[in-house]
Design an enzyme around this catalytic site. Structure first.
Site, PDB file in Angstrom:
ATOM      1  N   ASN A  87     -97.423  14.513   6.462  1.00 60.32           N
ATOM      2  CA  ASN A  87     -98.404  15.405   7.063  1.00 60.32           C
ATOM      3  C   ASN A  87     -99.572  15.575   6.102  1.00 60.32           C
ATOM      4  O   ASN A  87     -99.356  15.767   4.901  1.00 60.32           O
ATOM      5  CB  ASN A  87     -97.769  16.766   7.356  1.00 60.32           C
ATOM      6  CG  ASN A  87     -96.618  16.666   8.348  1.00 60.32           C
ATOM      7  OD1 ASN A  87     -96.671  15.862   9.270  1.00 60.32           O
ATOM      8  ND2 ASN A  87     -95.585  17.470   8.147  1.00 60.32           N
ATOM      9  N   HIS A 100     -96.079  14.115  -0.038  1.00 59.03           N
ATOM     10  CA  HIS A 100     -94.655  13.889   0.194  1.00 59.03           C
ATOM     11  C   HIS A 100     -94.467  13.169   1.517  1.00 59.03           C
ATOM     12  O   HIS A 100     -95.283  13.283   2.431  1.00 59.03           O
ATOM     13  CB  HIS A 100     -93.868  15.203   0.184  1.00 59.03           C
ATOM     14  CG  HIS A 100     -94.401  16.249   1.115  1.00 59.03           C
ATOM     15  ND1 HIS A 100     -95.495  17.022   0.806  1.00 59.03           N
ATOM     16  CD2 HIS A 100     -94.007  16.641   2.350  1.00 59.03           C
ATOM     17  CE1 HIS A 100     -95.743  17.849   1.800  1.00 59.03           C
ATOM     18  NE2 HIS A 100     -94.861  17.637   2.769  1.00 59.03           N
TER      19      HIS A 100
HETATM   20  P1  5GP Z   1     -95.003  19.820   5.007  1.00 57.77           P
HETATM   21  O1  5GP Z   1     -94.972  20.927   6.023  1.00 57.77           O
HETATM   22  O2  5GP Z   1     -95.996  20.127   3.908  1.00 57.77           O
HETATM   23  O3  5GP Z   1     -95.201  18.453   5.584  1.00 57.77           O
HETATM   24  O4  5GP Z   1     -93.559  19.770   4.383  1.00 57.77           O
HETATM   25  C1  5GP Z   1     -93.125  20.627   3.395  1.00 57.77           C
HETATM   26  C2  5GP Z   1     -91.622  20.628   3.461  1.00 57.77           C
HETATM   27  O5  5GP Z   1     -91.143  21.185   2.266  1.00 57.77           O
HETATM   28  C3  5GP Z   1     -91.053  21.446   4.613  1.00 57.77           C
HETATM   29  O6  5GP Z   1     -90.267  20.617   5.456  1.00 57.77           O
HETATM   30  C4  5GP Z   1     -90.219  22.511   3.907  1.00 57.77           C
HETATM   31  O7  5GP Z   1     -89.009  22.793   4.588  1.00 57.77           O
HETATM   32  C5  5GP Z   1     -89.975  21.897   2.542  1.00 57.77           C
HETATM   33  N1  5GP Z   1     -89.806  22.872   1.469  1.00 57.77           N
HETATM   34  C6  5GP Z   1     -90.586  23.959   1.241  1.00 57.77           C
HETATM   35  N2  5GP Z   1     -90.161  24.610   0.135  1.00 57.77           N
HETATM   36  C7  5GP Z   1     -89.091  23.903  -0.327  1.00 57.77           C
HETATM   37  C8  5GP Z   1     -88.222  24.091  -1.445  1.00 57.77           C
HETATM   38  O8  5GP Z   1     -88.342  25.023  -2.249  1.00 57.77           O
HETATM   39  N3  5GP Z   1     -87.221  23.183  -1.613  1.00 57.77           N
HETATM   40  C9  5GP Z   1     -87.043  22.136  -0.745  1.00 57.77           C
HETATM   41  N4  5GP Z   1     -86.035  21.299  -1.000  1.00 57.77           N
HETATM   42  N5  5GP Z   1     -87.852  21.936   0.319  1.00 57.77           N
HETATM   43  C10 5GP Z   1     -88.860  22.809   0.520  1.00 57.77           C
END
Ligand code: 5GP
Ligand code: ZN
Length: 115
Positions: A87, A100
């Site tokens: 994303n 990521h």
């Molecule tokens: P995005 O929404 O930016 O594409 O994805 C971020 C991801 O990071 C989300 O799926 C969320 O669940 C994950 N995430 C957020 N904080 C943490 C954390 O402290 N540890 C882990 N393992 N995942 C996290």
């Protein structure tokens, strides 16, 4: 990037459920899994998003992509397949501003909806 959540996870300051690691890459389980297998692959070096990918950090991005089949293999996803998503920015739904890739698998996803 002292305040970046994924830099802190890469540094081991915040615990994570690691499934793969090499010199440039870390993969760990998402804290809120959206599929039976939901892993995040990150470059250890801070890159904000796909918007910041360039010739200077291409080796780090390449290393993340090279890790994908290794991680998929170790998690048993290679035969049936999986989905890889990054994303970017507000419209993309990015919430953590460190590049990521979501590796999602363990079930068949609908082909008419990316996620
Ligand atoms: P995005 O929404 O930016 O594409 O994805 C971020 C991801 O990071 C989300 O799926 C969320 O669940 C994950 N995430 C957020 N904080 C943490 C954390 O402290 N540890 C882990 N393992 N995942 C996290
Ligand atoms: Zn970072």
């Amino acid at each position: 990037m002292d305040n970046c959540l994924f830099c802190r996870i890469a540094a081991g300051e915040i615990p994570s459920d690691r499934v793969y690691e090499d010199e440039k890459v870390l993969a760990f389980r998402d804290i809120h899994p959206l599929a039976p297998v939901h892993v995040l692959l990150i470059p250890k070096k801070h890159i904000g998003s796909l918007n910041e990918v360039n010739g200077e950090n291409a080796d780090d991005v390449k290393a993340v992509l090279e890790a994908v089949p290794k991680v998929a293999g170790s998690l048993g996803l290679k035969e049936r397949g999986y989905r890889l998503i990054s994303n970017c920015g507000e419209d993309g739904g990015q919430t953590v501003m460190h590049l990521h890739f979501h590796l999602l698998g363990g079930e068949k996803f609908p082909s008419d909806k990316l996620f």
